[in-house]
Design a protein around this motif. Structure first.
Motif, mmCIF file in Angstrom:
data_model
loop_
_atom_site.group_PDB
_atom_site.id
_atom_site.type_symbol
_atom_site.label_atom_id
_atom_site.label_comp_id
_atom_site.label_asym_id
_atom_site.label_seq_id
_atom_site.Cartn_x
_atom_site.Cartn_y
_atom_site.Cartn_z
ATOM 1 N N VAL A 147 -10.083 0.993 0.744
ATOM 2 C CA VAL A 147 -10.193 0.745 2.184
ATOM 3 C C VAL A 147 -9.232 1.639 2.959
ATOM 4 C CG1 VAL A 147 -9.953 -1.004 3.999
ATOM 5 C CG2 VAL A 147 -10.907 -1.635 1.771
ATOM 6 N N ARG A 148 -8.039 1.856 2.413
ATOM 7 C CA ARG A 148 -7.017 2.653 3.095
ATOM 8 C C ARG A 148 -7.292 4.147 3.041
ATOM 9 N NH1 ARG A 148 -2.733 2.390 -0.139
ATOM 10 N NH2 ARG A 148 -1.843 4.025 1.166
ATOM 11 N N ARG A 149 -8.039 4.577 2.060
ATOM 12 C CA ARG A 149 -8.191 6.011 1.811
ATOM 13 C C ARG A 149 -8.674 6.799 3.029
ATOM 14 N NH1 ARG A 149 -11.251 8.734 -3.399
ATOM 15 N NH2 ARG A 149 -10.694 10.898 -2.922
ATOM 16 N N PRO A 150 -9.716 6.354 3.759
ATOM 17 C CA PRO A 150 -10.148 7.125 4.936
ATOM 18 C C PRO A 150 -9.051 7.250 5.992
ATOM 19 C CG PRO A 150 -11.817 5.514 4.304
ATOM 20 C CD PRO A 150 -10.596 5.195 3.518
ATOM 21 N N ILE A 151 -8.264 6.181 6.169
ATOM 22 C CA ILE A 151 -7.172 6.225 7.149
ATOM 23 C C ILE A 151 -6.103 7.206 6.690
ATOM 24 C CG2 ILE A 151 -5.417 4.845 8.336
ATOM 25 C CD1 ILE A 151 -7.219 2.405 7.872
ATOM 26 N N TYR A 152 -5.791 7.162 5.385
ATOM 27 C CA TYR A 152 -4.784 8.074 4.843
ATOM 28 C C TYR A 152 -5.223 9.529 5.004
ATOM 29 C CZ TYR A 152 -1.851 10.512 1.472
ATOM 30 O OH TYR A 152 -0.987 11.396 0.878
ATOM 31 N N LYS A 153 -6.508 9.786 4.800
ATOM 32 C CA LYS A 153 -7.018 11.159 4.892
ATOM 33 C C LYS A 153 -6.963 11.693 6.318
ATOM 34 C CE LYS A 153 -8.306 11.873 0.579
ATOM 35 N NZ LYS A 153 -7.722 12.968 -0.246
ATOM 36 N N THR A 154 -7.244 10.831 7.293
ATOM 37 C CA THR A 154 -7.308 11.279 8.683
ATOM 38 C C THR A 154 -5.981 11.135 9.424
ATOM 39 O OG1 THR A 154 -8.107 9.082 9.340
ATOM 40 C CG2 THR A 154 -9.762 10.769 8.871
ATOM 41 N N ALA A 155 -5.184 10.127 9.047
ATOM 42 C CA ALA A 155 -3.909 9.885 9.751
ATOM 43 C C ALA A 155 -2.843 9.455 8.747
ATOM 44 C CB ALA A 155 -4.094 8.832 10.835
ATOM 45 N N PRO A 156 -2.361 10.382 7.905
ATOM 46 C CA PRO A 156 -1.407 10.012 6.852
ATOM 47 C C PRO A 156 -0.103 9.427 7.382
ATOM 48 C CG PRO A 156 -1.582 12.406 7.067
ATOM 49 C CD PRO A 156 -2.687 11.820 7.883
ATOM 50 N N LYS A 157 0.371 9.914 8.527
ATOM 51 C CA LYS A 157 1.624 9.381 9.081
ATOM 52 C C LYS A 157 1.460 7.927 9.511
ATOM 53 C CE LYS A 157 3.688 13.732 10.628
ATOM 54 N NZ LYS A 157 4.227 14.496 11.791
ATOM 55 N N LEU A 158 0.313 7.614 10.099
ATOM 56 C CA LEU A 158 0.040 6.238 10.492
ATOM 57 C C LEU A 158 -0.049 5.344 9.265
ATOM 58 C CD1 LEU A 158 -0.719 4.088 12.598
ATOM 59 C CD2 LEU A 158 -3.112 4.831 12.348
ATOM 60 N N ASP A 159 -0.722 5.830 8.232
ATOM 61 C CA ASP A 159 -0.841 5.063 6.988
ATOM 62 C C ASP A 159 0.539 4.746 6.413
ATOM 63 O OD1 ASP A 159 -2.486 4.247 4.422
ATOM 64 O OD2 ASP A 159 -0.916 5.621 3.729
ATOM 65 N N ARG A 160 1.402 5.756 6.331
ATOM 66 C CA ARG A 160 2.742 5.543 5.773
ATOM 67 C C ARG A 160 3.565 4.595 6.629
ATOM 68 N NH1 ARG A 160 2.231 11.109 4.282
ATOM 69 N NH2 ARG A 160 3.240 11.774 6.221
ATOM 70 N N ALA A 161 3.446 4.738 7.956
ATOM 71 C CA ALA A 161 4.222 3.879 8.856
ATOM 72 C C ALA A 161 3.807 2.418 8.720
ATOM 73 C CB ALA A 161 4.050 4.345 10.297
ATOM 74 N N LEU A 162 2.500 2.165 8.662
ATOM 75 C CA LEU A 162 2.021 0.792 8.525
ATOM 76 C C LEU A 162 2.379 0.214 7.164
ATOM 77 C CD1 LEU A 162 -1.501 1.100 10.200
ATOM 78 C CD2 LEU A 162 0.490 -0.125 11.096
ATOM 79 N N ARG A 163 2.228 1.021 6.123
ATOM 80 C CA ARG A 163 2.572 0.558 4.780
ATOM 81 C C ARG A 163 4.058 0.233 4.682
ATOM 82 N NH1 ARG A 163 0.300 -0.632 -0.028
ATOM 83 N NH2 ARG A 163 1.227 1.068 -1.184
ATOM 84 N N LEU A 164 4.897 1.097 5.245
ATOM 85 C CA LEU A 164 6.340 0.885 5.175
ATOM 86 C C LEU A 164 6.750 -0.367 5.936
ATOM 87 C CD1 LEU A 164 9.134 1.823 4.320
ATOM 88 C CD2 LEU A 164 9.207 3.279 6.359
ATOM 89 N N ARG A 165 6.191 -0.553 7.141
ATOM 90 C CA ARG A 165 6.549 -1.742 7.922
ATOM 91 C C ARG A 165 6.083 -3.011 7.217
ATOM 92 N NH1 ARG A 165 4.722 -1.986 14.071
ATOM 93 N NH2 ARG A 165 6.145 -0.201 14.138
ATOM 94 N N GLY A 166 4.866 -2.987 6.692
ATOM 95 C CA GLY A 166 4.366 -4.147 5.964
ATOM 96 C C GLY A 166 5.178 -4.426 4.719
ATOM 97 N N PHE A 167 5.548 -3.360 4.006
ATOM 98 C CA PHE A 167 6.345 -3.503 2.789
ATOM 99 C C PHE A 167 7.699 -4.134 3.088
ATOM 100 C CE2 PHE A 167 9.723 -1.373 0.270
ATOM 101 C CZ PHE A 167 9.487 -1.980 -0.948
ATOM 102 N N LYS A 168 8.374 -3.659 4.126
ATOM 103 C CA LYS A 168 9.695 -4.198 4.465
ATOM 104 C C LYS A 168 9.609 -5.668 4.869
ATOM 105 C CE LYS A 168 12.104 0.062 5.723
ATOM 106 N NZ LYS A 168 12.822 0.798 6.801
#
Length: 328
Positions: free
Chosen positions: A38-59
């Motif tokens: 599910v995340r793959r299309p978002i990561y491909k088009t907006a990798p910075k957004l993907d990392r930011a959301l993943r990091l915030r959710g992870f923390k």
């Protein structure tokens, strides 16, 4: 009717604020748990957004895990004090799984069980406790050969390999408890294993910080035994240093009249943003993986209680009332 509308109008800002907070917190948390498909299309088009959301959710999830609000401790009744200066329940017994001889190297701030054939420490034991300050001072600039070993691994052994020189007895935990001399001891090459930057600088660093800055500060004493895990066939650096397939860490705490244990296994291919809680395993699993026998001086009954089942939660450290309680 008008009064009801007035009340709703009065509470509308509160409801909007609550909804905003829920989206702000819940959105990244929900995104963190999305599968890669599910995340793959978002990561491909907006990798910075993907990392930011993943990091915030992870923390957010890591912070929630750290509260230890539910889950059982791995614990048993304390039969007697078994903690030494650095080791709890005796030095891990030598195994014969992948190595032929273990040399015990005693330092002022920690103890090492070293394998010259693997050119790695197989276990490192140390103790943390509360201190007035967590300022570790200036970090030493270089690693040193441990002349007590036959392998005499140089500080250049990892050069160009892509691996970090990963401390087993951590710089911060030892420096804040044993001072400059203890800190220098952690820069002996007998205290170092190959770790990928993804492990050394993220989940392993976070786990070490949890022990040093939280558990070691809020509990009277915590004993730690840690080291690498090897899988056959064993890969090696060009220098001959064996490359671990994972890393373990066991924590022991005497809380009141009980003995409790946390055991972790972090695989070398552990992906980014992995929850520390998800790495909880049983001591028996670590003994199977390492070929070592932990806590050999404890009675068989005590070992059975603390080694068979993994803990179901991290130790609570923030709320004193639940630090030592057991939750179903």
């Amino acid at each position: 009717m008008a009064s009801k509308r007035g009340k709703m109008k009065h509470f509308r800002p509160v409801l909007l604020l609550a909804a905003g907070v829920a989206v702000y917190i819940g959105g990244p948390v929900g995104y963190y748990f999305l599968p890669w498909s599910v995340r793959r299309p978002i990561y491909k088009t907006a990798p910075k957004l993907d990392r930011a959301l993943r990091l915030r959710g992870f923390k957010t999830v890591e912070g929630w895990d750290g509260l230890g609000l539910w889950g059982r401790d791995c614990r048993t009744a304390l039969e007697g004090r078994s903690g030494g200066e650095h080791v709890y329940g005796g030095n891990p017994s030598q195994g014969l799984k992948l190595f032929d001889r273990v040399t015990v190297l005693k330092n002022e701030s920690y103890i090492v069980g070293y394998s010259d054939s693997m050119q790695n420490p197989l276990w490192v034991a140390y103790r943390v406790f509360d201190v007035p300050s967590l300022d570790s001072g200036k970090r030493p600039s270089s690693f040193r050969i441990d002349q007590r070993t036959e392998a005499k691994v140089p500080s250049t052994a990892f050069r160009g390999s892509g691996y970090d020189r990963g401390h087993m007895a951590p710089n911060h935990a030892i420096a804040t408890r044993y001072g400059v001399d203890g800190q220098r001891e952690t820069f002996l090459m007998s205290n170092v294993v190959p770790q990928t930057p993804r492990i050394n600088r993220y989940i392993w660093k976070d786990l070490e910080a949890r022990v040093s800055r939280r558990y070691g500060r809020y509990f009277s004493e915590v004993w730690v035994v840690t080291g690498p895990v090897f899988s056959e066939p064993v890969d090696r650096l060009d220098s001959g240093v064996a490359i671990p397939s994972g890393y373990y860490k066991i924590l022991v705490d005497e809380s009141g009249d009980a003995l409790r244990v946390l055991a972790f296994l972090v695989e070398s291919d552990c992906p980014p943003y992995t929850r520390i809680k998800s790495r909880l395993v049983s001591v028996d699993e670590l003994e199977e993986s390492t070929g070592l026998d932990f806590f050999p001086r404890l009675s068989e009954s005590v070992q059975a209680e603390i080694e068979v089942q993994p803990a179901g939660r991290l130790w609570p450290w923030l709320v004193p009332a639940i630090r030592y309680s057991v939750h179903p």
